[in-house]
Design an enzyme around this catalytic site. Structure first.
Site, PDB file in Angstrom:
ATOM      1  N   GLU A   1      39.605 -11.131  -1.091  1.00  0.00           N
ATOM      2  CA  GLU A   1      39.677 -10.229  -2.229  1.00  0.00           C
ATOM      3  C   GLU A   1      38.357  -9.460  -2.239  1.00  0.00           C
ATOM      4  O   GLU A   1      37.293 -10.071  -2.185  1.00  0.00           O
ATOM      5  CB  GLU A   1      39.827 -11.044  -3.521  1.00  0.00           C
ATOM      6  CG  GLU A   1      40.098 -10.148  -4.700  1.00  0.00           C
ATOM      7  CD  GLU A   1      40.133 -10.891  -6.027  1.00  0.00           C
ATOM      8  OE1 GLU A   1      40.239 -12.135  -6.041  1.00  0.00           O
ATOM      9  OE2 GLU A   1      40.034 -10.205  -7.051  1.00  0.00           O
TER      10      GLU A   1
ATOM     11  N   ARG B   1      38.448 -26.511   2.131  1.00  0.00           N
ATOM     12  CA  ARG B   1      37.419 -25.486   2.173  1.00  0.00           C
ATOM     13  C   ARG B   1      36.085 -26.089   2.578  1.00  0.00           C
ATOM     14  O   ARG B   1      35.869 -27.299   2.475  1.00  0.00           O
ATOM     15  CB  ARG B   1      37.301 -24.758   0.837  1.00  0.00           C
ATOM     16  CG  ARG B   1      36.900 -25.619  -0.334  1.00  0.00           C
ATOM     17  CD  ARG B   1      36.595 -24.768  -1.575  1.00  0.00           C
ATOM     18  NE  ARG B   1      37.592 -23.752  -1.821  1.00  0.00           N
ATOM     19  CZ  ARG B   1      37.313 -22.442  -1.991  1.00  0.00           C
ATOM     20  NH1 ARG B   1      36.080 -22.007  -1.955  1.00  0.00           N
ATOM     21  NH2 ARG B   1      38.257 -21.583  -2.247  1.00  0.00           N
TER      22      ARG B   1
ATOM     23  N   LYS C   1      32.108 -16.927  -5.293  1.00  0.00           N
ATOM     24  CA  LYS C   1      31.632 -15.551  -5.389  1.00  0.00           C
ATOM     25  C   LYS C   1      31.151 -15.236  -6.794  1.00  0.00           C
ATOM     26  O   LYS C   1      30.225 -14.461  -6.981  1.00  0.00           O
ATOM     27  CB  LYS C   1      32.749 -14.583  -4.975  1.00  0.00           C
ATOM     28  CG  LYS C   1      32.879 -14.460  -3.470  1.00  0.00           C
ATOM     29  CD  LYS C   1      33.905 -13.428  -3.078  1.00  0.00           C
ATOM     30  CE  LYS C   1      35.294 -13.965  -3.258  1.00  0.00           C
ATOM     31  NZ  LYS C   1      36.333 -13.128  -2.622  1.00  0.00           N
TER      32      LYS C   1
HETATM   33  P1  ATP Z   1      35.413 -17.892  -3.857  1.00  0.00           P
HETATM   34  O1  ATP Z   1      36.018 -19.173  -4.334  1.00  0.00           O
HETATM   35  O2  ATP Z   1      34.117 -18.034  -3.155  1.00  0.00           O
HETATM   36  O3  ATP Z   1      35.390 -16.828  -4.894  1.00  0.00           O
HETATM   37  P2  ATP Z   1      37.848 -16.969  -2.828  1.00  0.00           P
HETATM   38  O4  ATP Z   1      38.715 -18.009  -2.241  1.00  0.00           O
HETATM   39  O5  ATP Z   1      38.185 -16.469  -4.169  1.00  0.00           O
HETATM   40  O6  ATP Z   1      36.352 -17.428  -2.703  1.00  0.00           O
HETATM   41  P3  ATP Z   1      38.842 -14.888  -1.185  1.00  0.00           P
HETATM   42  O7  ATP Z   1      38.300 -13.548  -1.000  1.00  0.00           O
HETATM   43  O8  ATP Z   1      40.125 -15.060  -1.880  1.00  0.00           O
HETATM   44  O9  ATP Z   1      37.721 -15.730  -1.893  1.00  0.00           O
HETATM   45  O10 ATP Z   1      38.865 -15.670   0.202  1.00  0.00           O
HETATM   46  C1  ATP Z   1      39.392 -15.155   1.365  1.00  0.00           C
HETATM   47  C2  ATP Z   1      39.774 -16.297   2.263  1.00  0.00           C
HETATM   48  O11 ATP Z   1      38.652 -17.124   2.531  1.00  0.00           O
HETATM   49  C3  ATP Z   1      40.816 -17.156   1.596  1.00  0.00           C
HETATM   50  O12 ATP Z   1      41.854 -17.398   2.516  1.00  0.00           O
HETATM   51  C4  ATP Z   1      40.097 -18.411   1.237  1.00  0.00           C
HETATM   52  O13 ATP Z   1      40.947 -19.507   1.338  1.00  0.00           O
HETATM   53  C5  ATP Z   1      38.984 -18.466   2.283  1.00  0.00           C
HETATM   54  N1  ATP Z   1      37.824 -19.176   1.763  1.00  0.00           N
HETATM   55  C6  ATP Z   1      37.107 -18.893   0.656  1.00  0.00           C
HETATM   56  N2  ATP Z   1      36.154 -19.805   0.451  1.00  0.00           N
HETATM   57  C7  ATP Z   1      36.233 -20.693   1.479  1.00  0.00           C
HETATM   58  C8  ATP Z   1      35.520 -21.870   1.849  1.00  0.00           C
HETATM   59  N3  ATP Z   1      34.501 -22.322   1.118  1.00  0.00           N
HETATM   60  N4  ATP Z   1      35.899 -22.516   2.965  1.00  0.00           N
HETATM   61  C9  ATP Z   1      36.909 -22.062   3.717  1.00  0.00           C
HETATM   62  N5  ATP Z   1      37.621 -20.969   3.429  1.00  0.00           N
HETATM   63  C10 ATP Z   1      37.302 -20.281   2.324  1.00  0.00           C
HETATM   64 MG    MG Z   2      40.495 -16.119  -4.044  1.00  0.00          MG
END
Ligand code: ATP
Ligand code: MG
Length: 563
Positions: free
Chosen positions: A37, A262, A272
């Site tokens: 995102e 994760r 984020k």
């Molecule tokens: P955050 O929790 O940091 O805000 P998010 O999951 O909301 O991260 P996205 O932009 O939706 O952020 O993430 C893009 C991809 O990265 C998704 O498929 C998510 O599963 C993966 N991702 C995010 N954080 C991690 C992590 N700590 N380890 C592995 N994959 C991750």
């Molecule tokens: Mg997300």
């Protein structure tokens, strides 16, 4: 795509893909995607997902899409889109022509919403967000049906169209899927599909004032793109039945979702939202502050994509949550930097040394080895003269037992140069040591004494007349606690910020070859660590970040555990 070796350690996702290839489930295709995102910069957790998705595609001759899941216009910005692209490329991956945006599918998603309304599977609800939450129930209590749940198809179609036309204010109505308010899975209790948001979208502008929820967009976006293996983190496991429901009701192509744990890292926050908070509140200098776990921060710090990819491979993928030791990341980094970095001499906290028996005005060019790990890196010349700088820490006036470096009356070796002996200590009025008066032994050039006499320490140095002045920034963990969420009552994770995470040293002395390095230049300062020239570097005025120290605590611990 950059060509690099992929090590194939089996894991449960590779097993699933190999099985699908064997049974021809997807006609031999492997299509993955990385779906960020665009609401912040990528961090090391995202790197795990990027390496996994792009890596698997590469390994099995498939492809990996970069798709921006841009369904929330209020939090998303073009700046983030560009930084994400840059970071994925920097890690060494390429989506080719497969760059997509969920917002490209807004028309299709709207059509599908109408299809579900027509099928009696979706309705317009007038409950407020708070009421919807209240009606949803809990894990132990079933939800209650909204009084608007049984509107006729005609009324729903009409209201939904008017939602789209902008007739209603934000939050006044939603479109909900009609599933099951008693489902043990809360995600299936008539989830919201569309919300009204009179907000400008970074790509679609003012075309829309209703936006699909992430859960209504994500699975269908995968379907549209023909994704075979939709790999996501564990928190989406409970959403899978909902994605499956939408896809089945719509009768469209069905990708397979696979969840993995994760990445969590000690001494680090990864959400984020929190990283944004650190930036906005000025706890760090920006998204690319070298203390940040963001990819741009790690890059500025001097991390290499190779080290990060190796780290992502080593941590593997699993179904169970765990926390990875930051030391492992640093270990992978050192392994890589050790191979590639030139060794140079730099004095961070200089102490002046005058060699009383060295002729004034004389300069010798001594040979120094560029990289003992890589003979092809050759040697270079470093100037040696009567006045030098050594590290303040390498001298003690009253040395304790295990201190073997320079002290009054003691002899040490200067790296690549001569033995020197300290004869006198000069102090200022306040009693601080400001200069050492030493003699050198001309017989010991290159490092050994012909009479077989030994010294217990070798220290680094820089010739004062030739030294380049630099600023050097030293870093420590951003948090003092391994788990930043470990807090006392009334405190927050931000109270665990490390007040000493950044130390700026000015007046550092570097060997002359470093006068005009470009930002991003990496080297090892002998005995001090690996360093990388910061973008703040100007011609003749280098600014270096310490990427990592030389001491590998992780390797040491593994050794002591017998691993
Ligand atoms: P955050 O929790 O940091 O805000 P998010 O999951 O909301 O991260 P996205 O932009 O939706 O952020 O993430 C893009 C991809 O990265 C998704 O498929 C998510 O599963 C993966 N991702 C995010 N954080 C991690 C992590 N700590 N380890 C592995 N994959 C991750
Ligand atoms: Mg997300």
């Amino acid at each position: 795509m950059e060509d690099f070796e992929v090590k194939r350690k089996p894991n449960f996702i590779r097993n699933i893909i190999e099985e699908d290839l064997r049974t021809n489930k997807f006609g031999g295709r492997v299509v993955t995607r990385f779906p960020p995102e665009p609401n912040g910069y990528l961090h090391i957790g995202h790197a795990k997902s990027i390496c996994l998705n792009f890596g698997l595609a590469q390994e099995y001759g498939g492809r990996c899409h970069l798709r921006f899941d841009d369904t929330n216009p209020t939090k998303e910005e073009e700046e983030y889109v560009e930084s994400i692209k840059e970071d994925v490329r920097w890690l060494g991956f390429d989506w080719g022509e497969h760059l997509y945006y969920a917002s490209d599918y807004f028309d299709q998603l709207y059509q599908w919403a109408v299809q579900l309304i027509r099928a009696g599977k979706a309705y317009v609800d007038d409950l407020t967000a708070d009421e919807i939450r209240e009606f949803r129930g809990t894990l132990t209590e079933p939800g209650r049906e909204s009084p608007y749940r049984n509107r006729s198809v005609e009324e729903n179609l009409d209201l939904f169209e008017r939602m789209r036309a902008g007739e209603f204010p934000d939050g006044s109505r939603t479109l909900r899927a009609k599933i099951d308010m008693a489902s043990p899975n809360l995600n299936l209790r008539d989830p919201v599909m569309y919300r009204i948001l009179h907000a400008r979208h970074h790509r679609t502008g003012d075309t829309w004032c209703i936006y699909p929820m992430y859960d209504f967009a994500h699975g269908q976006s995968d379907s549209i793109e023909g994704i075979t293996h939709s790999i996501c983190t564990l928190e989406f496991e409970d959403h899978r039945p909902l994605y499956d429901w939408y896809i089945e009701q719509l009768g469209i192509y069905h990708p397979q979702q696979i969840e993995f744990a994760r990445l969590n890292l000690t001494y680090t926050v990864m959400s984020k939202r929190r990283l944004l908070e650190l930036v906005r509140e000025g706890h760090v200098r920006g998204w690319d502050d070298p203390r940040m776990p963001t990819l741009c921060g790690l890059r500025r710090r001097g991390y290499t994509p190779e080290a990060i990819r190796e780290f992502c491979e080593r941590i593997g993928v699993a179904k169970a949550d765990s926390i990875v030791d930051y030391g492992l990341l640093e270990h992978c980094l050192r392994e890589d930097l050790n191979k590639r970095c030139t060794r140079v001499m730099a004095v961070l906290r200089p102490l002046r040394v005058v060699l009383e028996n060295y002729p004034e005005g004389q300069v010798e060019e001594l040979d120094a080895v560029n990289n003992p790990e890589d003979p092809s890196a050759g040697t270079r010349k470093v100037p040696f003269s009567r006045v030098l700088y050594i590290e303040r820490d390498d001298f003690m006036e009253e040395p304790p037992k295990k201190f073997y470096r320079l002290a009054p009356g003691r002899e040490v070796r200067l790296r690549y140069a001569y033995f020197i002996k300290c004869n006198d200590v000069i102090k200022d009025a306040a009693g601080n040591v400001v200069e050492l008066r030493c003699t050198y032994d001309p017989q010991t050039r290159g490092g050994d004494a012909p009479d077989g006499r030994k010294v217990k320490a070798t220290i680094h140095w820089v010739s004062a007349a030739h030294a380049v002045e630099a600023e050097v920034r030293l870093y420590d963990h951003l948090f003092v606690k391994s788990d930043p969420d470990e807090v006392e009552d009334g405190k927050t994770w931000k109270d665990n910020l490390n007040p000493r995470s950044l130390e700026v040293l000015t007046g550092c002395k570097l060997e002359p070859g470093l006068a005009n390095v470009a930002a991003g230049y990496r080297c090892q300062f002998e005995r001090l660590g690996y360093f990388c020239a910061d973008p703040d570097t100007a011609a003749g005025r280098p600014v270096f970040n310490r990427t990592v120290t030389l001491r590998d605590t992780w390797a040491k611990i593994q050794k002591s555990l017998g691993e």
